[in-house]
Design a protein around this motif. Sequence first.
Motif, short mmCIF file in Angstrom:
data_model
loop_
_atom_site.label_atom_id
_atom_site.label_comp_id
_atom_site.label_asym_id
_atom_site.label_seq_id
_atom_site.Cartn_x
_atom_site.Cartn_y
_atom_site.Cartn_z
N GLY A 25 0.80 -1.22 0.00
CA GLY A 25 0.00 0.00 0.00
C GLY A 25 0.83 1.27 0.00
O GLY A 25 1.32 1.71 1.04
N SER A 26 1.13 1.85 -1.18
CA SER A 26 1.82 3.13 -1.25
C SER A 26 0.90 4.23 -0.74
O SER A 26 -0.31 4.13 -0.84
N ARG A 27 1.49 5.26 -0.22
CA ARG A 27 0.69 6.36 0.29
C ARG A 27 0.16 7.22 -0.86
O ARG A 27 0.72 7.26 -1.94
N THR A 28 -0.94 7.92 -0.58
CA THR A 28 -1.58 8.76 -1.59
C THR A 28 -0.87 10.10 -1.70
O THR A 28 0.08 10.38 -0.94
N ALA A 29 -1.39 10.92 -2.60
CA ALA A 29 -0.81 12.26 -2.79
C ALA A 29 -0.97 13.12 -1.55
O ALA A 29 -0.23 14.09 -1.37
N THR A 30 -1.90 12.76 -0.68
CA THR A 30 -2.10 13.53 0.57
C THR A 30 -1.36 12.91 1.73
O THR A 30 -1.52 13.35 2.87
N GLY A 31 -0.61 11.82 1.49
CA GLY A 31 0.21 11.25 2.54
C GLY A 31 -0.42 10.17 3.38
O GLY A 31 0.15 9.77 4.38
N VAL A 32 -1.59 9.70 3.01
CA VAL A 32 -2.25 8.66 3.80
C VAL A 32 -2.28 7.37 3.00
O VAL A 32 -2.15 7.36 1.78
N VAL A 33 -2.45 6.24 3.73
CA VAL A 33 -2.58 4.93 3.07
C VAL A 33 -3.99 4.82 2.48
O VAL A 33 -4.96 5.12 3.17
N PRO A 34 -4.12 4.43 1.23
CA PRO A 34 -5.46 4.38 0.61
C PRO A 34 -6.33 3.32 1.24
O PRO A 34 -5.85 2.30 1.73
N LYS A 35 -7.64 3.56 1.22
CA LYS A 35 -8.62 2.59 1.72
C LYS A 35 -9.95 2.87 1.05
O LYS A 35 -10.15 3.95 0.45
N PRO A 36 -10.89 1.93 1.11
CA PRO A 36 -12.21 2.17 0.51
C PRO A 36 -12.83 3.45 1.06
O PRO A 36 -12.70 3.76 2.24
N LYS A 38 -8.89 16.50 -0.50
CA LYS A 38 -9.45 16.43 0.85
C LYS A 38 -10.90 16.88 0.91
O LYS A 38 -11.46 16.99 1.99
N SER A 39 -11.50 17.17 -0.25
CA SER A 39 -12.93 17.51 -0.24
C SER A 39 -13.75 16.23 -0.33
O SER A 39 -13.25 15.16 -0.69
N THR A 40 -15.04 16.32 0.05
CA THR A 40 -15.94 15.17 0.04
C THR A 40 -17.03 15.39 -1.01
O THR A 40 -17.61 16.47 -1.08
N VAL A 41 -17.27 14.36 -1.82
CA VAL A 41 -18.32 14.43 -2.84
C VAL A 41 -19.18 13.18 -2.72
O VAL A 41 -18.77 12.16 -2.17
N TYR A 42 -20.39 13.27 -3.26
CA TYR A 42 -21.28 12.10 -3.30
C TYR A 42 -21.20 11.50 -4.70
O TYR A 42 -21.37 12.20 -5.70
N VAL A 43 -20.90 10.20 -4.77
CA VAL A 43 -20.74 9.52 -6.06
C VAL A 43 -21.92 8.57 -6.25
O VAL A 43 -22.19 7.72 -5.41
N GLU A 44 -22.61 8.75 -7.39
CA GLU A 44 -23.75 7.88 -7.74
C GLU A 44 -23.33 6.99 -8.90
O GLU A 44 -23.00 7.46 -9.98
N PHE A 45 -23.31 5.66 -8.67
CA PHE A 45 -22.82 4.70 -9.65
C PHE A 45 -23.96 4.21 -10.56
O PHE A 45 -25.14 4.32 -10.20
N PRO A 46 -23.63 3.65 -11.72
CA PRO A 46 -24.66 3.20 -12.65
C PRO A 46 -25.36 1.94 -12.17
O PRO A 46 -24.97 1.34 -11.16
N LYS A 47 -26.36 1.51 -12.92
CA LYS A 47 -27.16 0.33 -12.58
C LYS A 47 -26.25 -0.89 -12.44
O LYS A 47 -25.39 -1.11 -13.27
N LEU A 56 -22.33 0.75 -4.36
CA LEU A 56 -21.15 1.59 -4.10
C LEU A 56 -21.53 3.05 -3.86
O LEU A 56 -20.67 3.85 -3.49
N ASN A 57 -22.81 3.41 -4.10
CA ASN A 57 -23.22 4.80 -3.91
C ASN A 57 -22.87 5.28 -2.51
O ASN A 57 -23.07 4.57 -1.53
N GLY A 58 -22.38 6.50 -2.41
CA GLY A 58 -22.05 7.06 -1.10
C GLY A 58 -21.09 8.22 -1.21
O GLY A 58 -20.78 8.71 -2.30
N TYR A 59 -20.60 8.65 -0.06
CA TYR A 59 -19.68 9.79 0.00
C TYR A 59 -18.24 9.30 -0.07
O TYR A 59 -17.87 8.32 0.59
N TYR A 60 -17.44 9.96 -0.87
CA TYR A 60 -16.05 9.61 -1.07
C TYR A 60 -15.19 10.85 -0.84
O TYR A 60 -15.60 11.98 -1.12
N LYS A 61 -13.95 10.61 -0.32
CA LYS A 61 -13.04 11.70 -0.04
C LYS A 61 -11.94 11.73 -1.09
O LYS A 61 -11.34 10.69 -1.41
N ALA A 62 -11.67 12.91 -1.63
CA ALA A 62 -10.63 13.08 -2.65
C ALA A 62 -9.28 13.16 -1.97
O ALA A 62 -8.92 14.20 -1.44
#
Length: 375
Positions: A295-306, A319-328, A333-339
């Motif tokens: 697990g390499s660290r992300t551009a923000t310095g943290v270990v990636p995770k779901p 570091k902003s939060t968005v709501y992602v709506e996935f197709p049928k 997987l629909n939910g809030y994700y952090k950039a």
Amino acid sequence: MEPNKPGGLKHRNMIVLLIALGLMVGAMTGFAYQASNGSNNKQVLIDDDGQTVEVLTRENTVGEVLERYNIKLDKGDVVTPDLDENLEQDSSITIRRAMPITVVADGQQKEIYLTEGTIKEAIAEAQVKLNENDLVNYALDDNITPRAYVVITRVDNKVLVEKDSIPFKTVTRNNDKLYEGTKKVVQEGKNGELHKEIEVEYRDGLEVNRQLKDEKVAVKPVDKVIEIGTAKKPEPKTITVASRGASRTKKKTSSVAKTTASRGGSRSTQTSEASNKSSGEVFRATAYTYTCDGGSRTATGVVPKPGMIAVDPRVIPLKSTVYVEFPKGWEHLNGYYKAMDTGGAIKGNRIDVFMANESLCRNFGRRSVKIYFKK
């Protein structure tokens, strides 16, 4: 972002354990030979989560055997028989290792440990109550997997009543009792009122959609009525006045009352409440998972995770939060994700979604998603 190959620290530890146990078995076999079939020795089979080994031991209980061979138990692990159970010749010890599961709901994160079960059972173990409309990023009857990251999105639907103004109309009609060029307001206008029933969908307290369910006129508007004169004005009369030796004519204009039309028109102010509808933006989505080195660290310095995505920071700030709506077919997987990450190929309206394993990434491939930004 290179996908990680299967395998982990726990499996490596198990291999080391098996080697150590093998050496112990050899030592114990030699000891047994020298002891000339001593009555205290017992042949015991140890099954550690599917990995088995036989040992020759003088320990009396399950707990003593595990301590003797330095077999550690983690939180949630299940041992059969119980640790204080006495051992006999050809006894078996079974260890079922618990899997860590993370459950996220209502702004809180809980970690539980289960040896087996479904996602629904994991949610119940975390003491999280599921409501009828709530969304879960897994199917409830899916079996749990190690380090599963279960996200519950609270869905709430409410019906609101919005009131809009209905502007009045202005109508005119002729009046032959009023002189031409004259106007008269005989009825002032009044705005009506329209009631709209709107169903609003909230996800974790944020509005994501609204739909008009019904509308009805609560107060009818009243027309403003103006009368316009059509009567002709009378011609001026000529009067002859006697004079010495001559007659003089004078024009006498009959007095004509000036009729002034009332200017009392009402000004209507239309009031409407802003509907503040959220609108999503279409992005192209791919997926990635752990790298081979753990697990390499992300551009923000943290270990990636779901729950994390890689973005173009010019489009979605880090570091902003968005709501992602996935197709049928991928609605779980629909939910809030952090950039929290970037990527060389992630440019413009494109995101890279972190997933738990390589299989999920391959199945996901490339798909269009809809992103909702917080206002």
